[in-house]
Design an enzyme around this catalytic site. Sequence first.
Site, PDB file in Angstrom:
ATOM      1  CG  ASN A   1     -14.783  16.907  34.295  1.00  0.00           C
ATOM      2  OD1 ASN A   1     -14.454  15.743  34.519  1.00  0.00           O
ATOM      3  ND2 ASN A   1     -15.086  17.344  33.092  1.00  0.00           N
TER       4      ASN A   1
ATOM      5  CG  ASP B   1     -16.188  29.634  34.721  1.00  0.00           C
ATOM      6  OD1 ASP B   1     -16.916  28.706  34.359  1.00  0.00           O
ATOM      7  OD2 ASP B   1     -15.101  29.920  34.160  1.00  0.00           O
TER       8      ASP B   1
ATOM      9  CG  ASP C   1     -13.489  23.878  32.862  1.00  0.00           C
ATOM     10  OD1 ASP C   1     -12.585  23.233  33.428  1.00  0.00           O
ATOM     11  OD2 ASP C   1     -14.607  23.411  32.618  1.00  0.00           O
TER      12      ASP C   1
HETATM   13  C1  XBP Z   1     -16.035  25.416  30.197  1.00  0.00           C
HETATM   14  C2  XBP Z   1     -16.644  24.485  29.227  1.00  0.00           C
HETATM   15  C3  XBP Z   1     -16.548  23.037  29.459  1.00  0.00           C
HETATM   16  C4  XBP Z   1     -15.141  22.479  29.370  1.00  0.00           C
HETATM   17  C5  XBP Z   1     -15.161  21.023  29.049  1.00  0.00           C
HETATM   18  O1  XBP Z   1     -16.771  25.344  31.403  1.00  0.00           O
HETATM   19  O2  XBP Z   1     -17.244  24.927  28.274  1.00  0.00           O
HETATM   20  O3  XBP Z   1     -17.365  22.440  28.493  1.00  0.00           O
HETATM   21  O4  XBP Z   1     -14.445  23.112  28.321  1.00  0.00           O
HETATM   22  O5  XBP Z   1     -15.863  20.305  30.007  1.00  0.00           O
HETATM   23  P1  XBP Z   1     -16.829  26.589  32.451  1.00  0.00           P
HETATM   24  P2  XBP Z   1     -16.908  19.161  29.595  1.00  0.00           P
HETATM   25  O6  XBP Z   1     -18.284  26.997  32.441  1.00  0.00           O
HETATM   26  O7  XBP Z   1     -16.398  26.015  33.784  1.00  0.00           O
HETATM   27  O8  XBP Z   1     -15.922  27.662  31.960  1.00  0.00           O
HETATM   28  O9  XBP Z   1     -16.255  18.332  28.534  1.00  0.00           O
HETATM   29  O10 XBP Z   1     -17.162  18.372  30.859  1.00  0.00           O
HETATM   30  O11 XBP Z   1     -18.150  19.855  29.085  1.00  0.00           O
HETATM   31 MG    MG Z   2     -14.735  29.352  32.132  1.00  0.00          MG
END
Ligand code: XBP
Ligand code: MG
Length: 268
Positions: A133, A10, A12
């Site tokens: 991103n 993953d 974020d």
């Molecule tokens: C976490 C998310 C993302 C980010 C924001 O992603 O839910 O939506 O918070 O990014 P991950 P965007 O699966 O990597 O934990 O605004 O580009 O959606």
């Molecule tokens: Mg995440």
Amino acid sequence: MLQLQALIFDVDGTLAETERDGHRVAFNQAFAAAGLDWHWSIDIYRKLLEIGGGKERIREFWQRYAPSFRPTLPAGTSESDWIAQLHREKTRRYSDLLQAGKISLRPGVKRLLTEAHATGIRLAIATTTSPENVTVLLETTFPESLGWFEVIAAGDIVPAKKPAPDIYQYVLEEMRLAPQQCLAIEDSSIGLQAARQAGLATVITVNDYTRDQPFAEATLVLDSLGEVDAPCQILRTAYGIRVPSRRICLDLTLAEALLQQQFQPQLV
Ligand code: XBP
Ligand code: MG
């Protein structure tokens, strides 16, 4: 014979603590630039993180906190177009924050990626955020790793975002691997649900936003991946899963052991 073939990360919250000081700030900057009086505090954002995806999160906020708001829509455009435009601006701001060096990788991420790359363990990304991103995060924190990921599955590439399993299923199909050959590394409950529904053993590395979320389905819950000289703390192990000691860092030997215990416990 069951054997670890790939790690699926993953982004974020897992590779880096991007949410509170990255995405959240960028959303607020985009709202201000659009003349909106919306502001996502650290606490409001905690609730909004239950919704995967930035565009989906904007829609949720609008419906829940500002239901009477009506944007001025140019002729021929829809509310979805308006959200998409606002989200593009947010993505631009987020990129600027990363370029300014505001975010670094979490402990152990560089170590584990390097070990996997050096030993031929395949690498992939399964994230809800936009592909640009992911690129900017890796470019600004660990540029040599960009070419190490065989698949970067991100954003709208699948119709349903986490907690749906689609993004993990997409990665498995692209890599032609069975879930029993991979380990997913996540930080959140919705990420865990996505990975588990795709059949993957999953290690969680919690952060301040996710520490209290339910992780009953996780193989292992840690406070980070840990470093050799700065081990992580084990917060929970799944029933029947054993780890060599309480002071560990997640390396490939442990990753392989976790996989064996999860899928072939009688042989371990
Ligand atoms: C976490 C998310 C993302 C980010 C924001 O992603 O839910 O939506 O918070 O990014 P991950 P965007 O699966 O990597 O934990 O605004 O580009 O959606
Ligand atoms: Mg995440």
